[in-house]
Design a protein around this motif. Structure first.
Motif, mmCIF file in Angstrom:
data_model
loop_
_atom_site.group_PDB
_atom_site.id
_atom_site.type_symbol
_atom_site.label_atom_id
_atom_site.label_comp_id
_atom_site.label_asym_id
_atom_site.label_seq_id
_atom_site.Cartn_x
_atom_site.Cartn_y
_atom_site.Cartn_z
ATOM 1 N N GLN A 75 53.957 37.550 3.083
ATOM 2 C CA GLN A 75 54.697 38.698 2.555
ATOM 3 C C GLN A 75 55.874 39.038 3.476
ATOM 4 O O GLN A 75 55.758 38.914 4.703
ATOM 5 C CB GLN A 75 53.788 39.925 2.468
ATOM 6 C CG GLN A 75 52.625 39.773 1.509
ATOM 7 C CD GLN A 75 53.059 39.866 0.059
ATOM 8 O OE1 GLN A 75 53.754 40.773 -0.321
ATOM 9 N NE2 GLN A 75 52.640 38.898 -0.744
ATOM 10 N N THR B 261 58.337 41.445 5.519
ATOM 11 C CA THR B 261 58.062 42.701 6.227
ATOM 12 C C THR B 261 59.358 43.411 6.544
ATOM 13 O O THR B 261 60.431 42.809 6.596
ATOM 14 C CB THR B 261 57.299 42.448 7.536
ATOM 15 O OG1 THR B 261 58.059 41.554 8.349
ATOM 16 C CG2 THR B 261 55.928 41.887 7.274
ATOM 17 N N HIS C 105 56.858 46.244 10.940
ATOM 18 C CA HIS C 105 55.944 45.275 10.316
ATOM 19 C C HIS C 105 55.321 45.752 9.012
ATOM 20 O O HIS C 105 54.373 45.154 8.515
ATOM 21 C CB HIS C 105 54.831 44.867 11.301
ATOM 22 C CG HIS C 105 55.364 44.417 12.611
ATOM 23 N ND1 HIS C 105 56.200 43.330 12.753
ATOM 24 C CD2 HIS C 105 55.205 44.941 13.854
ATOM 25 C CE1 HIS C 105 56.525 43.183 14.016
ATOM 26 N NE2 HIS C 105 55.953 44.152 14.716
ATOM 27 N N GLN D 82 54.745 45.915 5.249
ATOM 28 C CA GLN D 82 55.012 44.902 4.228
ATOM 29 C C GLN D 82 55.900 45.456 3.108
ATOM 30 O O GLN D 82 55.847 46.637 2.782
ATOM 31 C CB GLN D 82 53.695 44.422 3.623
ATOM 32 C CG GLN D 82 52.908 43.551 4.591
ATOM 33 C CD GLN D 82 51.827 42.763 3.892
ATOM 34 O OE1 GLN D 82 51.401 43.123 2.811
ATOM 35 N NE2 GLN D 82 51.372 41.700 4.524
#
Lengths: 337, 589
Positions: free
Chosen positions: A84, A86, A90, A92
């Motif tokens: 995924q 980011t 961090h 997502q």
């Protein structure tokens, strides 16, 4: 693009392009592959891209599969569930973020093209909710607002990096590659494909003597094209084609359905159309701008034979229509003939 | 209050009655007290005269008042030359009334499509001293060009009265202005290019006339239009800093901070005679050389003939060159004309077949957020243009061009379309609760043009000179700003408003503009500086901004001094004195 995805059966490497590794400031190579259908016809370009998306190496690498059409236009991307994208700290990307990234990548004239990433960071960010005249003056023109609207919030580096990968050197190489595989078959596919960019590309390549053969499709394209496409067709269609009674009828009966600039071009081309065009347009007098009406009347003036019985009747009717802003021009015209 | 001096009484013989009738023509812009009405001189060439406009942004403006001496008492019929500037199936936006000696005439005015005479009513003049007032009813740009009193009932027709000769006769003008003035250099147009030309020429010792049709200098950079300046200073940093502005956002009130400084700096030169509110209306040439430029005061109608051995056209629209017979171009050349195609943008950049679809004009505007709720009316006449678009301020993207509208001939329609876009979009935004405290702080009524006529010089500057980094031996202007050309976004998406644009950019290293693009090819004593310099449509894309055009102005000011020194033409500066010219420019740093 929809159908192209369904029938891909061949995948071949064609070239590499490079991008800058923002952590180590070295070049990273990416492979571009040509995807073809079961009949061997090329349909899409594709690249599996793996790249850092921030300057300090803290962020996760982005893994993104990018697809371009044969003209090098971005058409879509794919993300593997385990990789995924980011954004800031961090977090997502959410569903809305992925949609916004897609919209951003579709914009080949994004402001990101003209800015360094350092230009995008506002040292004293301004809350948009407090915008008033003083605060607007505190922002450097429309720029920061425009940038903010383009990006995934908190995903500035990801958006910037991916946009430049998608719209950089790779596209130039695809354009060159297309030249090398261009053929009559491919141009025929372009002309009849349901994609405006392909159609316009094919029309630019189409010799004028071939317009007649494809007149029906060109009229279909005219009906669905944007203003630029309509204008292009109206300028380029050869007079000997446009002047055919049936072709004239089909184009000029579109008058009330098309954009104002294309209407001007239809009037501009009256002299190379079949004489029926004059009468057809007399049905749409109240849709004309002042200058369009003047152009039309000038054309009528050039030959009294242009004013048929029906045409005259329509002129009189519109001249009495007080809801039509420029009916007075018609009155003046009728008084003189 | 002073009595208006310009009114001329003319006795004419009525065709029908054989009796003598009295008539009086009053140019509205001559009103002594203009109240809240503004003088709009932008469209003189199209509709015949400057006019008064009630630019109240929705609030009716103060009455304009003037006094006139009537020689003959008696019954008069009164007409006003006016127009409904947004005709349609709604109430006209710019309605007003005329009152004479306190009596309000019967008919409301501003109701008819196109400039024409509307009947205001009849009045009995019982004293020689007559007071006339214009009363704005809407605050939405009612306009009055002239008022005509006649003892005859015969209504003047537009066909006879919009003719320059009719007005000349009524105002008793001779063909040649009585006042004449001579200078070393006459510059027409007081934008940044014209100001820089005046300063550099004056510094080289020339006696200069700078003629400008507004009360303040700066053109698009002025407090009246408020486009921020872009580009670099090149070799002329010292000069351009005298007239430049800080980089305020487009439309910002901050434009006014530098207005006073710019005007003061230009006025500080003793050998610059500044003619503010003077609009040139003709240039007379003989043997392909301009002899005179004639100009008229936009308010009083007073006229002056300006004589000089050389002239600078910095009007933007290239009027001096146009009147003098200079070769010019307009529109987009075909991509093959100069080889300017860019496949990526295709027709949006440079069309296969040339056309008149040029970059549009902007009208900037700005809001004010207050602590009170402000109402703004629903405007059917504006909704037709704004449709669903909502906005509380404008930017450069607020721009209008359409392929049937000429940026010069149809400039009033373009401006009015933008006013409808602005008022309509603001009215839409005001329906939202979040905008209830906003009021319109400022809307320009002046068209900020990007592109119109381009006069042709010995060299036509094109996109290829940017791409190929052509380093001309006579390079006098340098620029590193990206080339950008605009298109209307509704060309790509018909759902978008027709008054918004988008820019296409080509970014490269520094590029140069040659001196040969700054003087006319066929008028031997004419320089040009500004967007009317010698270039193609795409060639204009980079250098059209104000600091670049300011460099052009500074460069031609110096060239004019070389011409004066050796009694040579602008072309001969290039062919005979180029080295000396470039050395003078080099010293400007």
């Amino acid at each position: 693009m929809t159908n192209e995805w369904k029938d891909i059966s061949k995948d071949e490497f064609i070239f590499e392009f490079e991008s800058l590794d923002t952590v180590y400031h070295t070049q990273i190579s990416h492979q571009v592959r040509l995807l073809s259908n079961s009949a061997g016809a090329p349909r899409l370009f594709f690249s599996e891209i793996e790249t850092p998306v921030c300057a300090d190496g803290v962020c996760q690498l982005a893994h993104i599969n990018v697809y371009w059409d044969l003209l090098g236009n971005y058409v879509g991307y794919g993300i593997s569930p385990e990789f995924q994208l980011t954004k800031f700290e961090h977090e997502q990307f959410g569903k809305e973020d992925y949609i916004k990234l897609h919209q951003l990548l579709l914009d080949d004239n994004s402001i990101l093209k003209r800015r360094k990433v350092s230009d995008l960071i506002d040292e004293a960010p301004v809350a948009t909710s407090t915008i008033d005249s003083e605060v607007i003056d505190g922002i450097s023109g429309a720029t920061k607002t425009e940038i903010a609207e383009s990006l995934v919030k908190g995903g500035l580096y990801s958006c910037y990096t991916i946009w430049h990968l998608v719209h950089g050197e790779a596209q130039e190489k695809m354009e060159k590659y297309l030249t090398s595989i261009s053929s009559d078959t491919l141009m025929h596919y372009f002309l009849y494909a349901p994609y405006n960019d392909y159609q316009m590309f094919a029309l630019r390549e189409l010799p004028k003597e071939d317009f007649k053969e494809h007149a029906t499709q060109i009229l279909n394209i005219f009906r669905t094209a944007d203003g630029v496409g309509k204008a292009y067709i109206l300028k380029k269609i050869p007079s000997d084609i446009l002047s055919e009674k049936e072709i004239t009828s089909q184009f000029y009966n579109e008058f009330s359905l098309i954009d104002v600039n294309s209407r001007t071009l239809l009037i501009n081309r009256l002299k190379s159309a079949h004489p029926d065009a004059i009468e057809i347009l007399s049905n749409y007098l109240d849709r004309m701008t002042r200058n369009q009406l003047k152009l039309y009347l000038k054309c009528l003036n050039s030959d009294p034979n242009f004013i048929s019985k029906n045409c005259l009747s329509n002129l009189k009717k519109a001249s009495k229509n007080t809801g039509f802003t420029y009916h007075y021009l018609l009155r003046e015209f009728l008084n003189k003939i | 209050m002073k009595t208006l001096k310009l009114i001329l009484f003319i006795c004419i013989t009525s065709f029908y009655t054989n009796s003598v009738a009295q008539d009086v023509l009053i140019e509205a812009e001559s009103f002594v007290d203009k109240g809240g009405w503004v003088v709009d001189p932008q469209f003189v060439e199209q509709m015949g005269s400057p006019y008064l406009m009630a630019h109240g942004m929705g609030v009716p403006v103060e009455n304009a008042i003037t006094n006139v001496n009537f020689k003959e008492k008696g019954k008069y019929h009164v007409w006003a030359r006016t127009k409904n500037w947004a005709p349609g199936n709604w109430d006209a936006p710019g309605q007003f009334k005329i009152s004479v000696n306190g009596k309000v005439l019967k008919n409301t005015l501003g109701l008819t499509s196109g400039w024409t005479w509307e009947y205001a009513g009849k009045v009995n003049i019982e004293s020689n001293e007559v007071e006339i007032q214009l009363s704005d009813l809407t605050g939405f740009n009612g306009r009055c060009d002239a008022i005509y009193f006649s003892q005859s009932k015969k209504m003047p027709t537009e066909a006879e009265t919009n003719l320059a000769s009719w007005r000349k006769a009524k105002l008793g003008e001779t063909t040649i202005p009585e006042q004449q003035k001579s200078y070393d250099l006459v510059i027409v147009g007081g934008g940044l290019a014209g100001c820089a030309a005046a300063i550099s020429a004056a510094e080289q010792g020339l006696n200069v006339a700078l003629i400008h049709d507004r009360p303040v200098l700066g053109g698009n950079a002025s407090d009246e239009i408020r486009v921020h300046t872009l580009g670099i200073y090149g070799k002329f940093e010292r000069i351009l800093k005298m007239i430049d502005t800080e980089h305020y956002p487009n439309g910002s009130y901050k434009a006014k901070y530098d207005q006073e400084r710019r005007d003061k700096n230009v006025k500080s030169y003793k050998n610059i005679d500044l003619f503010l509110d003077w609009r040139a209306y003709d240039a007379i040439s003989e043997n392909n050389a301009i002899k005179y430029v004639d100009a008229r005061n936009t308010a009083t109608g007073e006229r002056i003939r300006f004589k000089a051995p050389r002239f600078v056209d910095s009007t933007g629209d290239g009027w001096i060159g146009f009147w003098a017979g200079a070769e010019f171009s307009y529109g987009r050349e075909s991509s093959k004309t100069y080889g300017e195609a860019w496949d990526k943008w295709g027709e949006l950049w440079s069309p296969e077949e040339g056309d008149d679809f040029v970059m549009g004009a902007s009208v900037l505007w700005q809001n004010e957020k207050t602590n009170e709720v402000h109402d703004f009316p629903e405007l059917p006449w504006a909704a037709d243009v704004a449709k669903e678009h909502k906005a509380i301020a404008g930017e450069w993207q607020w721009e209008f061009s359409r392929n049937d509208l000429h940026q010069i001939d149809d400039a009033e329609e373009i401006r009015d379309h933008m006013l409808r876009a602005i008022y309509g979009s603001f009215a839409n935004a005001k329906k939202l609760d979040e905008n209830k405290n906003y009021k319109l702080e400022w809307v320009s009524y002046l068209v900020g043009k990007r592109e119109s006529r381009r006069l042709i010089g010995d060299y036509i500057y094109t996109f290829n000179d940017v791409k190929n980094l052509t380093k001309f031996e006579d390079a006098v202007v340098e620029e590193k700003r990206a080339v950008d050309v605009h298109y209307q976004i509704n060309l790509k998406d018909s759902e978008e408003p027709d008054f918004l644009s988008e820019a296409l950019f080509y970014k490269g290293p520094k590029y140069y503009i040659p001196y040969r693009s700054l003087y006319s090819k066929n008028i031997s004593n004419l320089f040009m500086a500004g967007r009317n310099f010698s270039c193609s449509h795409i060639g204009l894309g980079g250098p059209r901004v104000m600091l670049t055009t300011g460099q052009m102005g500074a460069a031609v000011g110096i060239a004019a001094a070389i011409c004066e020194k050796y009694n040579v033409t602008p072309r001969e500066v290039y062919t005979k004195h180029l080295q000396e010219y470039l050395e003078v420019i080099e010293k400007q740093q």
